[in-house]
Every structure is written in C-alpha cells, then in structure tokens.
Motif scaffolding. Sequence first.
Motif, PDB file in Angstrom:
ATOM      1  N   GLU A  56       0.812  -1.220   0.000  1.00 32.99           N
ATOM      2  CA  GLU A  56       0.000   0.000   0.000  1.00 32.99           C
ATOM      3  C   GLU A  56       0.846   1.271   0.000  1.00 32.99           C
ATOM      4  OE1 GLU A  56      -3.761  -1.948   2.465  1.00 32.99           O
ATOM      5  OE2 GLU A  56      -2.709  -0.204   3.265  1.00 32.99           O
ATOM      6  N   ASP A  57       2.146   1.141   0.237  1.00 35.04           N
ATOM      7  CA  ASP A  57       3.024   2.317   0.329  1.00 35.04           C
ATOM      8  C   ASP A  57       3.931   2.490  -0.878  1.00 35.04           C
ATOM      9  OD1 ASP A  57       3.587   1.717   3.882  1.00 35.04           O
ATOM     10  OD2 ASP A  57       1.946   2.721   2.844  1.00 35.04           O
ATOM     11  N   ILE A  58       4.131   1.443  -1.645  1.00 36.52           N
ATOM     12  CA  ILE A  58       5.180   1.457  -2.670  1.00 36.52           C
ATOM     13  C   ILE A  58       4.969   2.544  -3.707  1.00 36.52           C
ATOM     14  CG2 ILE A  58       4.017  -0.343  -4.032  1.00 36.52           C
ATOM     15  CD1 ILE A  58       6.850  -1.346  -4.799  1.00 36.52           C
ATOM     16  N   ASN A  59       3.735   2.737  -4.174  1.00 34.79           N
ATOM     17  CA  ASN A  59       3.492   3.761  -5.194  1.00 34.79           C
ATOM     18  C   ASN A  59       3.778   5.162  -4.666  1.00 34.79           C
ATOM     19  OD1 ASN A  59       2.734   1.887  -7.135  1.00 34.79           O
ATOM     20  ND2 ASN A  59       0.561   2.005  -6.636  1.00 34.79           N
ATOM     21  N   SER A  64       7.229   9.846  -4.728  1.00 35.32           N
ATOM     22  CA  SER A  64       7.922  10.900  -3.990  1.00 35.32           C
ATOM     23  C   SER A  64       9.371  11.030  -4.447  1.00 35.32           C
ATOM     24  CB  SER A  64       7.862  10.603  -2.490  1.00 35.32           C
ATOM     25  OG  SER A  64       8.581  11.554  -1.747  1.00 35.32           O
ATOM     26  N   PHE A  65      10.044   9.877  -4.600  1.00 37.03           N
ATOM     27  CA  PHE A  65      11.430   9.904  -5.064  1.00 37.03           C
ATOM     28  C   PHE A  65      11.512  10.477  -6.484  1.00 37.03           C
ATOM     29  CE2 PHE A  65      13.603   8.546  -1.599  1.00 37.03           C
ATOM     30  CZ  PHE A  65      13.410   7.236  -1.183  1.00 37.03           C
ATOM     31  N   SER A  66      10.615  10.019  -7.358  1.00 35.31           N
ATOM     32  CA  SER A  66      10.648  10.470  -8.751  1.00 35.31           C
ATOM     33  C   SER A  66      10.393  11.969  -8.856  1.00 35.31           C
ATOM     34  CB  SER A  66       9.600   9.699  -9.567  1.00 35.31           C
ATOM     35  OG  SER A  66       9.877   8.316  -9.571  1.00 35.31           O
ATOM     36  N   GLU A  67       9.432  12.457  -8.073  1.00 32.17           N
ATOM     37  CA  GLU A  67       9.118  13.888  -8.105  1.00 32.17           C
ATOM     38  C   GLU A  67      10.284  14.725  -7.591  1.00 32.17           C
ATOM     39  OE1 GLU A  67       5.710  14.871  -5.815  1.00 32.17           O
ATOM     40  OE2 GLU A  67       5.751  17.010  -6.344  1.00 32.17           O
ATOM     41  N   ALA A  68      10.945  14.227  -6.534  1.00 29.38           N
ATOM     42  CA  ALA A  68      12.085  14.967  -5.975  1.00 29.38           C
ATOM     43  C   ALA A  68      13.221  15.066  -6.984  1.00 29.38           C
ATOM     44  CB  ALA A  68      12.566  14.278  -4.700  1.00 29.38           C
ATOM     45  N   TYR A  80       6.860   5.175   5.719  1.00 27.61           N
ATOM     46  CA  TYR A  80       6.290   3.999   5.071  1.00 27.61           C
ATOM     47  C   TYR A  80       6.546   2.779   5.947  1.00 27.61           C
ATOM     48  CZ  TYR A  80      11.181   3.477   3.504  1.00 27.61           C
ATOM     49  OH  TYR A  80      12.552   3.368   3.449  1.00 27.61           O
ATOM     50  N   ARG A  81       5.990   1.652   5.518  1.00 33.61           N
ATOM     51  CA  ARG A  81       6.170   0.401   6.260  1.00 33.61           C
ATOM     52  C   ARG A  81       7.177  -0.487   5.533  1.00 33.61           C
ATOM     53  NH1 ARG A  81      -0.190  -0.369   6.241  1.00 33.61           N
ATOM     54  NH2 ARG A  81       0.226   0.986   4.436  1.00 33.61           N
ATOM     55  N   PHE A  82       8.111  -1.039   6.303  1.00 38.65           N
ATOM     56  CA  PHE A  82       9.199  -1.843   5.731  1.00 38.65           C
ATOM     57  C   PHE A  82       9.168  -3.236   6.351  1.00 38.65           C
ATOM     58  CE2 PHE A  82      12.970  -2.080   3.240  1.00 38.65           C
ATOM     59  CZ  PHE A  82      13.851  -2.918   3.901  1.00 38.65           C
ATOM     60  N   LEU A  83       9.270  -4.246   5.510  1.00 37.94           N
ATOM     61  CA  LEU A  83       9.167  -5.637   5.953  1.00 37.94           C
ATOM     62  C   LEU A  83      10.460  -6.117   6.587  1.00 37.94           C
ATOM     63  CD1 LEU A  83       7.218  -8.090   5.945  1.00 37.94           C
ATOM     64  CD2 LEU A  83       8.290  -8.775   3.776  1.00 37.94           C
TER      65      LEU A  83
END
Length: 339
Positions: A56-59, A64-68, A80-83
């Motif tokens: 649910e967080d990946i997009n 965010s990275f691409s826009e920056a 975000y949540r990290f496994l």
Amino acid sequence: MERYDILAKATSDTIWDWNLGHNTILYNPGITDTFGYDLDKNEVTLNWWLERLHPEDINTVMESFSEAIEKRTENIQQEYRFLCANGEYKFVLDRAYVLYDQHKNAVRMIGAMQDLSYAKEEENRMTKAIMDAQERERREIGLELHDNVNQILAGTLLSLGMINRVPAEQTPWLVEKSMTYINEAIQEIRTLSHQLAPANFNDISLEEIFRDLLESLSVQKEFTYSLHFARFHEAAISNDIQINLLRILQEQLNNIVKYAQATSVYVSVVCEGNRLTMRTYDDGSGFCYATVKKGIGLANIKKRAEADIIKTIQEKISADAKVKVNIKVETPEKPEIKG
C-alpha cells in the motif's frame, strides 16, 4: 560506510547509500540490528528494497522519489512500512539527501531509516484509550438521561394530564401545551441517549443500527437514503470496530445534514476477504478534502480510523461527496522472507 556506522551509533538509525547508476544500495549494520537481515557485504539491489516495501506504500514512496529527482530537490522525507526478516512490518521515517552531478543528474542518494514502530503503537494505544474513555462517558450519560430524566419527564406528563386546579377554560390549553413540550423533550432526550450510549451489538445487528440511524435522520431532514449491506459474518468483526464504524457514519451524516443540502444519501458496507469497506455518497454540494481536512468532523473520522488501522479517503467528485473507509478485519499470514 565506517563514518556512517559511527553516526548510526549516535542515532540508532539504519544508514543507506543508493548508487542510482548501478541501482545498488549499501546498508550499515543497522539493517541487521533493526530489521534482522543478515546480508552479504550489506549491499543489495534496488529490487530487494522495493520487494520489502508495504504494497500500500510502494506507489507513494516511488512517486515521492521520482518527483524529488525531477524537481532537483535535495532533501526527501517520508514515512512507510518496511518488511523485516521475521515477516513483520515496521513503520519507518526515511530521510534522504540527493546528490547531483554537474549536469544536474541524480547520481547518488544517502539516507537514514528511523524505526517509528514503538511511537506508532503508543499513538494508537493513546488514541484507543481516549476513545474508550469517551465511550464509557457516553454510556454513563446516556443511561442517566434515559433511566432518570426521561422517567421524571414521563411522570410529569402523566401528572399534567390530570390537572384540575385551574379554571376549566384554561385546562385544555395548559394540558395540550404541557404535553407538547414534554413530548418534544422526551423525543430529544431519547435521541440524545441513543447517540451517546454505545451500541449493543449483542441484541441488534450493525445493519439494523445503520438503518435505524438513516431512517431517523431521513424523516427529520427530508432526504431519501439507500443502504446496501452485503451479507457477512459480523461476529468476525470486533465490537470496537463496529462502534467506530457507527461513529464514523454518524459524523459523516452530521456533515451531510449541516453542510451538504443533500436530497439523497447512499451507504454501502461490503466485506471481501479480509477487507471491509464502507462508502457513503450524497448528491449535495460536496467538499474538497484539501480545504477542509483541518475540520473537527473529519479529524474525528480520521482519529477513529487510525485506532483500528482504517484507511479513510475523502474527495470531491463533481458535485458528489464520498467518504470511503477500508478496514483490515483480520491479520493475514506473514510472508516468509529470508535475508
């Protein structure tokens, strides 16, 4: 990464260094200490990291990275949540710095992942404790109004119906006027009592409570309603979640009554797998979430949602206002990840 290791000892963060040209990420030992991964040389590919982002967080993260990078932004911060290696997700705050070459192309990104899981759990516990206290208060006030004040007023109504101490010509008017006022008071108190006292889902279903609420408001405010309640096993949903769903619907209907000037309202509740979704629509004036997100009503909805890991989405589409609430009603099996 030695200097990063020294920094990590002071901050307890997991430091990472992303080479955008090779799409490889180098971690300091924090990736083992915090997330449990035993990596060879602590270097992984970008895909390894992407596979461990919550679906649910990946997009949101990648956008965010691409826009920056597109805007040549140097500093990025996001949650975000990290496994983890044990299959559990941790909430992290990731802060990064982007390095660009002389042609303004992003070539490297250095960041620090801070574990927010404990803070998130504490926040959820505090929110739930506050709501539990509010529910207890509502129960006490509701019972007090219903069992005491209501009975006193009902007794007064009976007494006034037997008035015989005034001139005969005044008796009918006085009795009728008193009965009108008292009936209105009883109705108002009964309505207030139902709003304050927590719903008892042992004796009545969530669908019946929703229908009663919509029916009472539609009669008073002259709008029509449609309730679509898909059949599912309500016992699988905790009493707390059902109460929060009811309160969220009450808050949304209050907003519709106060501001939307709607003539029809549609509410649906559907359960698919381990996901229960409640939607409300109306044909009123609608709202723009960006301009009203600081309002108390939406804040209450958001607060109740967060306590049960509910994701709320508010948006304006044409003239229609819609609120969508997704609830995770059971814990899915944790994926097995090997570091």
